[in-house]
Design a protein around this motif. Structure first.
Motif, PDB file in Angstrom:
ATOM      1  N   GLY A 129      -0.153   9.263  -2.342  1.00  0.00           N
ATOM      2  CA  GLY A 129      -0.327   9.100  -3.778  1.00  0.00           C
ATOM      3  C   GLY A 129      -1.733   8.639  -4.103  1.00  0.00           C
ATOM      4  O   GLY A 129      -2.386   7.979  -3.304  1.00  0.00           O
ATOM      5  N   GLY A 130      -2.182   9.017  -5.277  1.00  0.00           N
ATOM      6  CA  GLY A 130      -3.484   8.586  -5.763  1.00  0.00           C
ATOM      7  C   GLY A 130      -3.293   7.722  -6.999  1.00  0.00           C
ATOM      8  O   GLY A 130      -2.502   8.057  -7.878  1.00  0.00           O
ATOM      9  N   PHE A 131      -3.984   6.605  -7.033  1.00  0.00           N
ATOM     10  CA  PHE A 131      -3.859   5.667  -8.133  1.00  0.00           C
ATOM     11  C   PHE A 131      -5.229   5.432  -8.757  1.00  0.00           C
ATOM     12  O   PHE A 131      -6.197   6.096  -8.387  1.00  0.00           O
ATOM     13  N   ALA A 144      -7.750  10.909  -9.727  1.00  0.00           N
ATOM     14  CA  ALA A 144      -9.099  10.378  -9.936  1.00  0.00           C
ATOM     15  C   ALA A 144     -10.095  11.114  -9.039  1.00  0.00           C
ATOM     16  O   ALA A 144      -9.739  11.584  -7.952  1.00  0.00           O
ATOM     17  N   THR A 145     -11.325  11.197  -9.484  1.00  0.00           N
ATOM     18  CA  THR A 145     -12.359  11.940  -8.762  1.00  0.00           C
ATOM     19  C   THR A 145     -12.508  11.467  -7.319  1.00  0.00           C
ATOM     20  O   THR A 145     -12.606  12.282  -6.404  1.00  0.00           O
ATOM     21  N   PHE A 146     -12.505  10.148  -7.098  1.00  0.00           N
ATOM     22  CA  PHE A 146     -12.676   9.631  -5.741  1.00  0.00           C
ATOM     23  C   PHE A 146     -11.483  10.005  -4.847  1.00  0.00           C
ATOM     24  O   PHE A 146     -11.622  10.132  -3.628  1.00  0.00           O
ATOM     25  N   ALA A 147     -10.292  10.175  -5.452  1.00  0.00           N
ATOM     26  CA  ALA A 147      -9.066  10.396  -4.688  1.00  0.00           C
ATOM     27  C   ALA A 147      -8.888  11.845  -4.231  1.00  0.00           C
ATOM     28  O   ALA A 147      -8.215  12.097  -3.225  1.00  0.00           O
ATOM     29  N   LYS A 148      -9.457  12.791  -4.944  1.00  0.00           N
ATOM     30  CA  LYS A 148      -9.236  14.211  -4.631  1.00  0.00           C
ATOM     31  C   LYS A 148      -9.580  14.571  -3.187  1.00  0.00           C
ATOM     32  O   LYS A 148      -8.750  15.172  -2.491  1.00  0.00           O
ATOM     33  N   PRO A 149     -10.771  14.230  -2.681  1.00  0.00           N
ATOM     34  CA  PRO A 149     -11.068  14.607  -1.291  1.00  0.00           C
ATOM     35  C   PRO A 149     -10.187  13.862  -0.283  1.00  0.00           C
ATOM     36  O   PRO A 149      -9.836  14.409   0.762  1.00  0.00           O
TER      37      PRO A 149
END
Length: 71
Positions: A59-61, A16-21
């Motif tokens: 992990g990114g959810f 997700a966009t918010f998770a990348k950074p």
């Protein structure tokens, strides 16, 4: 010197966009703190191994990110 995995690059790029950074920042922190870390995908999530043992994972959810240590 530790290794970086293209599979983890792909994992982060598909997050997700918010998770990348956040995931990129966590990745850099792990490599800064432990340069000998090796990246591996296990159970479809990025893991960081040190001396052939699991050190931590991330992990990114959909609406959150997770990070944890194994030992």
């Amino acid at each position: 010197m530790g290794t970086r995995s293209k599979a983890i690059d792909n994992y982060i790029s598909k997050s997700a966009t918010f998770a990348k950074p956040i995931l990129n920042h966590l990745r850099e922190l792990v490599h800064t703190a432990c340069p000998e870390t090796e990246e591996k995908m296990k159970w479809s999530f990025p893991h960081f191994d040190y001396k052939d043992e699991m050190l931590c994972h991330m992990g990114g959810f959909k609406q959150h990110c997770a990070f944890g240590f194994w030992k």
